[in-house]
Design a protein around this motif. Structure first.
Motif, PDB file in Angstrom:
ATOM      1  N   ALA A 204       0.830  -1.208   0.000  1.00 41.63           N
ATOM      2  CA  ALA A 204       0.000   0.000   0.000  1.00 41.63           C
ATOM      3  C   ALA A 204       0.863   1.257   0.000  1.00 41.63           C
ATOM      4  CB  ALA A 204      -0.920   0.002   1.216  1.00 41.63           C
ATOM      5  N   THR A 205       0.309   2.299  -0.602  1.00 44.01           N
ATOM      6  CA  THR A 205       1.016   3.578  -0.709  1.00 44.01           C
ATOM      7  C   THR A 205       0.053   4.716  -0.391  1.00 44.01           C
ATOM      8  OG1 THR A 205       2.361   4.970  -2.157  1.00 44.01           O
ATOM      9  CG2 THR A 205       0.513   3.822  -3.181  1.00 44.01           C
ATOM     10  N   ALA A 206       0.605   5.808   0.123  1.00 42.41           N
ATOM     11  CA  ALA A 206      -0.206   6.996   0.399  1.00 42.41           C
ATOM     12  C   ALA A 206      -0.012   8.062  -0.673  1.00 42.41           C
ATOM     13  CB  ALA A 206       0.155   7.566   1.766  1.00 42.41           C
ATOM     14  N   THR A 207       0.608   7.690  -1.776  1.00 38.69           N
ATOM     15  CA  THR A 207       1.015   8.660  -2.797  1.00 38.69           C
ATOM     16  C   THR A 207      -0.146   9.524  -3.289  1.00 38.69           C
ATOM     17  OG1 THR A 207       2.797   7.200  -3.507  1.00 38.69           O
ATOM     18  CG2 THR A 207       2.084   8.899  -5.063  1.00 38.69           C
ATOM     19  N   ASP A 208      -1.300   8.917  -3.543  1.00 43.62           N
ATOM     20  CA  ASP A 208      -2.380   9.639  -4.216  1.00 43.62           C
ATOM     21  C   ASP A 208      -3.494  10.128  -3.296  1.00 43.62           C
ATOM     22  OD1 ASP A 208      -1.645   9.203  -7.195  1.00 43.62           O
ATOM     23  OD2 ASP A 208      -1.427   7.230  -6.264  1.00 43.62           O
ATOM     24  N   TYR A 209      -3.555   9.576  -2.087  1.00 42.95           N
ATOM     25  CA  TYR A 209      -4.600   9.972  -1.145  1.00 42.95           C
ATOM     26  C   TYR A 209      -3.962  10.249   0.222  1.00 42.95           C
ATOM     27  CZ  TYR A 209      -7.878   8.061  -4.598  1.00 42.95           C
ATOM     28  OH  TYR A 209      -8.593   7.804  -5.737  1.00 42.95           O
ATOM     29  N   PRO A 210      -3.018  11.194   0.283  1.00 38.48           N
ATOM     30  CA  PRO A 210      -2.254  11.364   1.530  1.00 38.48           C
ATOM     31  C   PRO A 210      -3.109  11.747   2.736  1.00 38.48           C
ATOM     32  CG  PRO A 210      -1.812  13.159  -0.011  1.00 38.48           C
ATOM     33  CD  PRO A 210      -2.591  12.128  -0.762  1.00 38.48           C
ATOM     34  N   ASP A 211      -4.077  12.643   2.553  1.00 40.68           N
ATOM     35  CA  ASP A 211      -4.867  13.102   3.698  1.00 40.68           C
ATOM     36  C   ASP A 211      -5.779  12.001   4.227  1.00 40.68           C
ATOM     37  OD1 ASP A 211      -3.658  15.570   3.421  1.00 40.68           O
ATOM     38  OD2 ASP A 211      -5.279  16.384   2.183  1.00 40.68           O
ATOM     39  N   GLN A 212      -6.492  11.342   3.304  1.00 37.82           N
ATOM     40  CA  GLN A 212      -7.389  10.268   3.732  1.00 37.82           C
ATOM     41  C   GLN A 212      -6.608   9.128   4.372  1.00 37.82           C
ATOM     42  OE1 GLN A 212      -7.349  11.810   0.732  1.00 37.82           O
ATOM     43  NE2 GLN A 212      -9.307  11.532  -0.348  1.00 37.82           N
ATOM     44  N   LEU A 213      -5.454   8.793   3.786  1.00 41.74           N
ATOM     45  CA  LEU A 213      -4.689   7.674   4.312  1.00 41.74           C
ATOM     46  C   LEU A 213      -4.031   7.997   5.646  1.00 41.74           C
ATOM     47  CD1 LEU A 213      -3.548   6.227   0.957  1.00 41.74           C
ATOM     48  CD2 LEU A 213      -4.491   4.879   2.819  1.00 41.74           C
ATOM     49  N   ALA A 214      -3.767   9.269   5.906  1.00 39.31           N
ATOM     50  CA  ALA A 214      -3.292   9.643   7.244  1.00 39.31           C
ATOM     51  C   ALA A 214      -4.359   9.305   8.277  1.00 39.31           C
ATOM     52  CB  ALA A 214      -2.947  11.125   7.281  1.00 39.31           C
ATOM     53  N   ASP A 215      -5.618   9.551   7.930  1.00 37.69           N
ATOM     54  CA  ASP A 215      -6.722   9.191   8.832  1.00 37.69           C
ATOM     55  C   ASP A 215      -6.851   7.677   8.966  1.00 37.69           C
ATOM     56  OD1 ASP A 215      -7.291  11.868   9.170  1.00 37.69           O
ATOM     57  OD2 ASP A 215      -8.876  11.910   7.648  1.00 37.69           O
ATOM     58  N   VAL A 216      -6.652   6.961   7.864  1.00 34.80           N
ATOM     59  CA  VAL A 216      -6.743   5.499   7.891  1.00 34.80           C
ATOM     60  C   VAL A 216      -5.627   4.917   8.769  1.00 34.80           C
ATOM     61  CG1 VAL A 216      -6.454   3.413   6.484  1.00 34.80           C
ATOM     62  CG2 VAL A 216      -7.929   5.280   5.691  1.00 34.80           C
ATOM     63  N   ILE A 217      -4.421   5.462   8.644  1.00 36.64           N
ATOM     64  CA  ILE A 217      -3.311   4.985   9.479  1.00 36.64           C
ATOM     65  C   ILE A 217      -3.637   5.191  10.955  1.00 36.64           C
ATOM     66  CG2 ILE A 217      -0.916   5.471  10.133  1.00 36.64           C
ATOM     67  CD1 ILE A 217      -0.392   6.012   7.139  1.00 36.64           C
ATOM     68  N   ALA A 218      -4.275   6.317  11.277  1.00 39.85           N
ATOM     69  CA  ALA A 218      -4.669   6.567  12.669  1.00 39.85           C
ATOM     70  C   ALA A 218      -5.673   5.517  13.149  1.00 39.85           C
ATOM     71  CB  ALA A 218      -5.257   7.972  12.798  1.00 39.85           C
ATOM     72  N   ILE A 219      -6.587   5.105  12.274  1.00 34.27           N
ATOM     73  CA  ILE A 219      -7.551   4.058  12.643  1.00 34.27           C
ATOM     74  C   ILE A 219      -6.831   2.741  12.883  1.00 34.27           C
ATOM     75  CG2 ILE A 219      -9.515   2.691  11.814  1.00 34.27           C
ATOM     76  CD1 ILE A 219     -10.407   5.232  10.254  1.00 34.27           C
ATOM     77  N   TYR A 220      -5.901   2.402  12.003  1.00 34.17           N
ATOM     78  CA  TYR A 220      -5.173   1.131  12.143  1.00 34.17           C
ATOM     79  C   TYR A 220      -4.294   1.106  13.400  1.00 34.17           C
ATOM     80  CZ  TYR A 220      -6.546  -1.401   7.947  1.00 34.17           C
ATOM     81  OH  TYR A 220      -7.265  -2.114   7.013  1.00 34.17           O
ATOM     82  N   ARG A 221      -3.919   2.294  13.915  1.00 36.92           N
ATOM     83  CA  ARG A 221      -3.131   2.308  15.159  1.00 36.92           C
ATOM     84  C   ARG A 221      -3.918   1.722  16.330  1.00 36.92           C
ATOM     85  NH1 ARG A 221      -1.616   7.834  14.001  1.00 36.92           N
ATOM     86  NH2 ARG A 221       0.317   7.816  12.783  1.00 36.92           N
TER      87      ARG A 221
END
Length: 280
Positions: A204-221
């Motif tokens: 997985a990469t955050a290249t194209d959806y950096p803001d949304q994926l920052a939120d997703v990473i927070a959920i996965y924490r």
């Protein structure tokens, strides 16, 4: 390999080796969330709730799972077509329809497959499914301990590392933090592989959806599996032990040798890069 709708999770697995006490039902599991994205039934309420939180931020998570599954299928087909008869699937997850042994055995009924996962529900269901299959099994191990995986009695029983093999690391390395040195993990497996072997990798990469994926990473924490997304360049560097990348190299998952170009859609929505590396 999928479950029928309405399956009672309290009746999961008759495998005698399964110990429900091992299963963390308080925190979501990435494997069970991935199963949910694919429409499977091997998940708990905590997994569904957390997955829905991800989907509310990033609906493309389902697209990611679907394209990743399709890449795995195409990579296995490629391996079978190029003489590979044994597969080591690292971070194999839950036995959702279209797993490696299903794909391989349609073409080569005695192809050997070893699945590896550290999630006890995934392993229990896989063993239950494979109990009458002499050519495939599943072991519960941490893929960041390559020696334990490679020298496990079930691995050595089914796989011959003096012969070509395909190692699959599909949608798993992004759960390995930098301090666990994922590139070294890849190298350890490559060192065990014979000439003519392949590594199928998606990440997985955050290249194209950096803001949304920052939120997703927070959920996965808040789950059992923190996520660590990487760039195309970082993913390519992980493949350094291999001398050759099968065309078209490191691309978005749907762009890797698609069966139909109509399947590609907007490749960035796949949220992941993929490649098949070759050891000549």
């Amino acid at each position: 390999m999928g479950m029928a709708e309405g399956h009672d999770p309290t009746q999961w697995s008759h495998n005698a080796d399964w110990r429900p006490s091992e299963v963390d039902t308080e925190r979501a599991s990435a494997a069970r969330m991935y199963d949910y994205y694919l429409g499977g039934s091997y998940n708990f309420e905590v997994d569904r709730t957390t997955a829905e939180a991800v989907l509310s931020v990033l609906p493309e998570a389902r697209t990611f799972a679907r394209h990743n599954r399709s890449f795995l299928r195409r990579a296995v087909h490629y391996g079978i077509g190029h003489g590979v008869r044994q597969f080591l699937d690292l971070g194999s997850g839950l036995p959702t329809a279209g797993n490696v042994h299903e794909i391989a055995h349609r073409a080569v009924p005695d192809a050997r497959v070893v699945y590896v996962d550290n999630e006890p529900v995934a392993v229990a269901h896989s063993l239950d499914l494979l109990r009458d299959n002499p050519y495939a099994t599943c072991i519960q191990e941490d893929i960041t301990r390559p020696n334990s995986v490679l020298h496990h009695p079930e691995t050595t029983r089914l796989l011959d590392f003096s012969q070509p093999i395909m190692v699959l690391m599909c949608a798993v390395l992004h759960f390995i933090p930098d301090e666990r040195r994922p590139a070294d993990v890849v190298r350890a497996y490559s060192d065990a592989m014979a000439s003519g072997s392949y590594l199928a990798l998606s990440h997985a990469t955050a290249t194209d959806y950096p803001d949304q994926l920052a939120d997703v990473i927070a959920i996965y924490r808040q789950t059992q599996n923190t996520a660590h997304l990487r760039t195309r360049s970082e993913i390519t560097t992980m493949l350094a032990p291999f001398e050759h990348l099968v065309f078209p190299g490191v691309v978005y998952t749907p762009q890797w040798r698609p069966e139909h170009w109509a399947d590609v859609g907007d490749p960035a929505e796949s949220l992941a890069f993929a490649a098949l590396a070759y050891l000549p």
